[in-house]
Design a protein around this motif. Sequence first.
Motif, short mmCIF file in Angstrom:
data_model
loop_
_atom_site.label_atom_id
_atom_site.label_comp_id
_atom_site.label_asym_id
_atom_site.label_seq_id
_atom_site.Cartn_x
_atom_site.Cartn_y
_atom_site.Cartn_z
N PRO A 31 0.84 -1.19 0.00
CA PRO A 31 0.00 0.00 0.00
C PRO A 31 0.89 1.25 0.00
CG PRO A 31 0.07 -0.97 2.21
CD PRO A 31 0.89 -1.86 1.31
N SER A 32 0.45 2.31 -0.67
CA SER A 32 1.19 3.58 -0.64
C SER A 32 0.27 4.68 -1.13
CB SER A 32 2.42 3.51 -1.56
OG SER A 32 2.04 3.66 -2.90
N SER A 33 0.63 5.93 -0.85
CA SER A 33 -0.14 7.04 -1.41
C SER A 33 0.78 8.23 -1.68
CB SER A 33 -1.31 7.41 -0.49
OG SER A 33 -2.07 8.44 -1.06
N CYS A 34 1.25 8.91 -0.64
CA CYS A 34 1.99 10.16 -0.87
C CYS A 34 3.43 9.92 -1.32
CB CYS A 34 2.02 10.99 0.41
SG CYS A 34 3.06 10.26 1.70
N ARG A 35 4.01 8.80 -0.94
CA ARG A 35 5.42 8.47 -1.21
C ARG A 35 6.35 9.56 -0.72
NH1 ARG A 35 4.86 4.02 -4.60
NH2 ARG A 35 7.07 3.92 -5.11
N SER A 36 5.98 10.27 0.32
CA SER A 36 6.82 11.34 0.86
C SER A 36 6.85 11.34 2.38
CB SER A 36 6.33 12.71 0.42
OG SER A 36 5.88 12.70 -0.88
N GLY A 37 6.42 10.26 3.01
CA GLY A 37 6.52 10.22 4.47
C GLY A 37 5.39 10.91 5.20
N VAL A 38 4.28 11.20 4.51
CA VAL A 38 3.20 11.94 5.16
C VAL A 38 2.06 11.02 5.60
CG1 VAL A 38 1.47 13.75 4.87
CG2 VAL A 38 3.73 14.02 3.86
N CYS A 39 1.61 10.14 4.69
CA CYS A 39 0.34 9.44 4.92
C CYS A 39 0.45 8.16 5.75
CB CYS A 39 -0.33 9.13 3.58
SG CYS A 39 0.50 7.81 2.67
N HIS A 40 1.63 7.66 5.94
CA HIS A 40 1.89 6.49 6.79
C HIS A 40 1.36 5.17 6.25
CE1 HIS A 40 2.76 8.94 10.71
NE2 HIS A 40 3.31 9.47 9.63
N THR A 41 0.81 5.14 5.03
CA THR A 41 0.21 3.88 4.56
C THR A 41 1.24 2.83 4.24
OG1 THR A 41 0.07 4.91 2.41
CG2 THR A 41 -1.95 4.76 3.63
N CYS A 42 2.47 3.21 3.97
CA CYS A 42 3.50 2.27 3.55
C CYS A 42 4.30 1.75 4.74
CB CYS A 42 4.44 2.95 2.57
SG CYS A 42 5.36 4.26 3.39
N MET A 43 3.77 1.91 5.93
CA MET A 43 4.53 1.60 7.15
C MET A 43 4.84 0.11 7.27
SD MET A 43 3.84 3.37 10.73
CE MET A 43 2.38 2.59 11.36
N LEU A 44 6.06 -0.19 7.71
CA LEU A 44 6.48 -1.56 8.03
C LEU A 44 7.11 -1.54 9.41
CD1 LEU A 44 8.19 -2.66 4.66
CD2 LEU A 44 5.93 -3.37 5.51
N ARG A 45 7.40 -2.75 9.92
CA ARG A 45 8.07 -2.84 11.22
C ARG A 45 9.41 -3.53 11.02
NH1 ARG A 45 7.93 -6.55 15.18
NH2 ARG A 45 6.27 -7.71 14.17
N ALA A 46 10.47 -2.92 11.52
CA ALA A 46 11.80 -3.52 11.41
C ALA A 46 11.93 -4.64 12.43
CB ALA A 46 12.88 -2.46 11.64
N GLY A 67 9.85 -0.06 16.35
CA GLY A 67 10.58 -0.37 15.12
C GLY A 67 9.80 -0.03 13.86
N LEU A 68 8.68 0.66 14.02
CA LEU A 68 7.90 1.02 12.83
C LEU A 68 8.68 2.04 12.00
CD1 LEU A 68 4.39 1.33 14.51
CD2 LEU A 68 5.27 -0.56 13.13
N PHE A 69 8.54 1.97 10.68
CA PHE A 69 9.21 2.94 9.81
C PHE A 69 8.43 3.06 8.51
CE2 PHE A 69 11.12 0.24 6.52
CZ PHE A 69 11.06 -1.02 7.11
N LEU A 70 8.67 4.14 7.76
CA LEU A 70 7.94 4.38 6.51
C LEU A 70 8.81 3.92 5.35
CD1 LEU A 70 6.57 7.88 7.51
CD2 LEU A 70 5.42 5.65 7.62
N SER A 71 8.31 2.93 4.63
CA SER A 71 9.16 2.28 3.62
C SER A 71 9.44 3.21 2.43
CB SER A 71 8.52 0.97 3.14
OG SER A 71 7.27 1.22 2.53
N CYS A 72 8.57 4.22 2.20
CA CYS A 72 8.79 5.09 1.04
C CYS A 72 9.98 6.02 1.23
CB CYS A 72 7.55 5.93 0.73
SG CYS A 72 7.14 7.14 2.00
N CYS A 73 10.36 6.28 2.49
CA CYS A 73 11.53 7.13 2.69
C CYS A 73 12.59 6.40 3.49
CB CYS A 73 11.17 8.49 3.26
SG CYS A 73 9.85 8.53 4.43
N CYS A 74 12.67 5.10 3.28
CA CYS A 74 13.69 4.30 3.95
C CYS A 74 14.67 3.76 2.93
CB CYS A 74 13.04 3.14 4.71
SG CYS A 74 14.24 2.07 5.50
N VAL A 75 15.85 4.34 2.88
CA VAL A 75 16.93 3.83 2.02
C VAL A 75 17.98 3.26 2.98
CG1 VAL A 75 18.65 4.42 0.26
CG2 VAL A 75 16.44 5.62 0.32
N PRO A 76 17.91 1.94 3.26
CA PRO A 76 18.77 1.39 4.31
C PRO A 76 20.23 1.31 3.85
CG PRO A 76 17.46 -0.36 3.30
CD PRO A 76 17.04 0.92 2.63
#
Lengths: 326, 126
Positions: A31-46, A67-76
């Motif tokens: 799931p995703s929407s804003c792809r900028s860290g705003v909407c939280h829909t792309c959240m995963l747990r590390a 450990g939750l994080f937003l996958s759209c702005c996570c470049v590990p």
Amino acid sequence: MPAITLESQRFELESGESVLAGLERHGVEMPSSCRSGVCHTCMLRAVSGTVPPQSQSTLKEAQRRQGLFLSCCCVPEADLEAARCEDALQQIDATVTERDWLSESVVRLRMQCDPLPDYEAGQFMNVVFPDGAIRSYSLASVPGHDAFLEFQIALLKGGKASTWARDAAQAGSSVRLMGPLGSCVYLGGAPERPLLLAGTGTGLAPLYGILRAALADGHQGPIHLFHGSLRREGLYLVDELRALEAAHDNLQYHPGILHGEAEEGIATEALDALIATRLPSLKDYRVYLCGAPEFVQMMQRKAFIAGASLQDIHADAFLPAAQPKD
Amino acid sequence: MSTLYEKLGGEAAVNAAVDVFYRHVLSDDRINYWFDGIDMERQAAKQKAFMTMAFGGPNSYTGDDMRKAHAHLVEKGLNDSHFDAVAENLSKSLQELAVPQESIDEVLAIVETTRDDVLGRMPAGA
Ligand SMILES: Cc1cc2nc3c(=O)[nH]c(=O)nc-3n(C[C@H](O)[C@H](O)[C@H](O)COP(=O)(O)OP(=O)(O)OC[C@H]3O[C@@H](n4cnc5c(N)ncnc54)[C@H](O)[C@@H]3O)c2cc1C
Ligand code: FES
């Protein structure tokens, strides 16, 4: 290159690629929407590994600790193992109770659910469509004051949520909502502070909530509401706002349009210029900026230069839902 | 003996100085265009890290980070005149905050040590 492991499956990431983009490239449904860290829909747990601070910057402390994080702005930087966490986002079923036209291009939807969610004036919710599409909309209602959730929806040509709001939504329609989310909210505790609320288009929605929350809270300091639109037709709730202005000595409503005939009480000037003329110094102001991302970004800077403190500038840029890989 | 960072007032002083300094930078036409289209909140966090470093406080900046962070700007023409303008704004801000000149000189000396890294040059004499 680092790899992301999701549900025991390992996926290689490309250099500089976000976890969200990488998973999508490998065909994983996300799931995703804003792809900028705003909407939280792309959240995963590390589950193991570390996530960059950027991917948690809009999360609450408790969420970070989980450990939750937003996958759209996570470049590990190194390998990361993550799990889905749908349950971390509150979802509720609501029913449309009223639909009105606020202007030719803005529809107001009021919704009911039992119980109403806890939220703060100015927050937003994500509308989740049956096919998984997600769109963010701000709450224009005031918690503890309005017995419904109110949204003000700009009708964009061909837009998914817009088309639904225009053609399909009606009293009785059911809607799935996610949230509430966002930190551009009415902050109490300083009844004397001057407030600047400025928005373009449906940026008025959260400001309408924040304004009425401030008034209900007995706010004493001056409140300036600036609402901008390209044309006269884009200004809405004008009569309601004028009535509020008449009823509260400390409230001033400043509508402005860019094009069109001059009209009593409506400025024909760009909103940032209008604000600069009427409020040359923003020292000690609490500032709320909502609406078109270009306006919000420019005005954040101008408000800061005009004297507002960084921590007193609150903003919600209405980013459009983005398509994958654009 | 207290460090420069402690003398200046630690994190609280950094927070106060960031606002004043960053406002000067964004109002300075010689350099503010470098910040066009930049996310204010993210940039404020960076300014804070920079200020902490300049105050001799605990920071995680390495010369290499400085180089990487500014490389794309150097490519677009970032040069000594811009570096000087930033240092000048910093000095002006600290004066406004009534920091003693002696401490301002120490801060500027620390900032000066980053010049070659920021502008992507080999250090003089290397
Ligand atoms: C935190 C947040 C709060 C928001 N609150 C509100 C709100 O209260 N009221 C409101 O009306 N909107 C709000 N938005 C904006 C809204 O979520 C998006 O504009 C949404 O994409 C519109 O959905 P749609 O399905 O109608 O159009 P989409 O299907 O997403 O888009 C259709 C087409 O229109 C384009 N488009 C999208 N937005 C714009 C735009 N602003 N200008 C020009 N073209 C555009 C898209 O690129 C696409 O080509 C908010 C956004 C965020 C991030
Ligand atoms: S926060 Fe990642 S898609 Fe919106």
